[in-house]
Scaffold this motif. Structure first.
Motif, PDB file in Angstrom:
ATOM      1  N   SER A 102      38.251  50.875  38.581  1.00 34.00           N
ATOM      2  CA  SER A 102      39.290  50.904  37.562  1.00 34.00           C
ATOM      3  C   SER A 102      38.713  50.289  36.300  1.00 34.00           C
ATOM      4  N   ILE A 103      39.079  50.841  35.156  1.00 32.10           N
ATOM      5  CA  ILE A 103      38.685  50.247  33.880  1.00 32.10           C
ATOM      6  C   ILE A 103      39.927  50.134  33.012  1.00 32.10           C
ATOM      7  N   PHE A 104      39.841  49.228  32.032  1.00 24.55           N
ATOM      8  CA  PHE A 104      40.981  48.948  31.170  1.00 24.55           C
ATOM      9  C   PHE A 104      40.515  48.767  29.738  1.00 24.55           C
ATOM     10  N   TYR A 127      30.398  47.501  27.988  1.00 22.47           N
ATOM     11  CA  TYR A 127      31.463  47.034  28.866  1.00 22.47           C
ATOM     12  C   TYR A 127      31.038  47.208  30.326  1.00 22.47           C
ATOM     13  N   PRO A 128      31.374  46.231  31.158  1.00 22.81           N
ATOM     14  CA  PRO A 128      30.989  46.313  32.572  1.00 22.81           C
ATOM     15  C   PRO A 128      31.992  47.102  33.403  1.00 22.81           C
ATOM     16  N   MET A 129      31.502  47.631  34.516  1.00 22.67           N
ATOM     17  CA  MET A 129      32.334  48.322  35.494  1.00 22.67           C
ATOM     18  C   MET A 129      31.857  47.881  36.874  1.00 22.67           C
ATOM     19  N   GLU A 130      32.784  47.788  37.805  1.00 25.86           N
ATOM     20  CA  GLU A 130      32.437  47.449  39.177  1.00 25.86           C
ATOM     21  C   GLU A 130      32.930  48.549  40.100  1.00 25.86           C
ATOM     22  N   ILE A 131      32.044  49.041  40.962  1.00 22.64           N
ATOM     23  CA  ILE A 131      32.384  50.099  41.906  1.00 22.64           C
ATOM     24  C   ILE A 131      32.446  49.455  43.290  1.00 22.64           C
ATOM     25  N   VAL A 132      33.586  49.639  43.968  1.00 28.30           N
ATOM     26  CA  VAL A 132      33.794  49.018  45.276  1.00 28.30           C
ATOM     27  C   VAL A 132      34.054  50.093  46.333  1.00 28.30           C
ATOM     28  N   ASP A 133      33.819  49.717  47.592  1.00 29.88           N
ATOM     29  CA  ASP A 133      34.100  50.638  48.689  1.00 29.88           C
ATOM     30  C   ASP A 133      35.532  50.439  49.173  1.00 29.88           C
ATOM     31  N   ARG A 134      35.893  51.129  50.239  1.00 39.35           N
ATOM     32  CA  ARG A 134      37.278  51.071  50.722  1.00 39.35           C
ATOM     33  C   ARG A 134      37.674  49.687  51.240  1.00 39.35           C
ATOM     34  N   TYR A 135      36.686  48.840  51.495  1.00 40.81           N
ATOM     35  CA  TYR A 135      36.966  47.480  51.958  1.00 40.81           C
ATOM     36  C   TYR A 135      36.990  46.476  50.806  1.00 40.81           C
TER      37      TYR A 135
END
Length: 161
Positions: A102-104, A127-135
């Motif tokens: 998600s980004i804002f 700007y930073p972004m973080e990609i996460v898995d389903r956990y």
């Protein structure tokens, strides 16, 4: 072009470079102040090791800051050209399941851009972004540098150079 959140969501969902990599816009937030994106793991984007291909993760992060800033600034009355100037990614953990980010666009980010556009005519910031898995485990971090500038008098909005 100013469009609704729903129209752009479906336009991006069906855009072939993202569709065939199974990159799915879950939603654009009201007023284009954010976006939620899912990268579906599938046969089309799985690598030799069974995780999501790194290029798919990288491609998923490419358009969203530019799209959000473009739509928000147009609604503020600006005629701008927006694109991703540079990006870097750090793969921290294999994406063995669907991935999410998600980004804002915060008020502070928007105010910085508006101030720069009104004073110098252009704005560049990463700007930073973080990609996460389903956990919820962090799989990758991305730094996207956005370039925004006012259009020159008489310049067409869709000119590429």
């Amino acid at each position: 072009m100013i469009v609704s959140e729903k129209t752009l969501k479906w336009g991006i969902r069906l855009y072939p470079p993202l569709l065939f990599q199974r990159i799915w816009v879950r939603c654009f937030h009201k007023g284009f102040r954010g976006a939620d994106v899912k990268i579906n793991k599938s046969l089309f984007n799985k690598n030799y090791n069974g995780s999501i291909f790194g290029g798919t993760i990288y491609a998923a992060t490419d358009p969203f800051y530019a799209l959000l800033f473009d739509q928000v600034l147009q609604r503020e009355g600006f005629k701008v050209r927006v694109w991703l100037k540079s990006a870097s990614i750090q793969y921290l953990k294999p994406g063995r399941s669907n991935l999410y980010f998600s980004i804002f666009i915060t008020d502070e980010m928007l105010n910085d851009a508006v101030t720069a556009l009104n004073t110098s005519g252009k704005f560049v910031k990463a700007y930073p972004m973080e990609i996460v898995d389903r956990y919820g485990e962090l799989c990758a971090t991305v730094m996207n540098e956005v370039y925004i500038r006012n259009l020159h008098t008489g310049e067409e909005g869709r000119v590429a150079y």
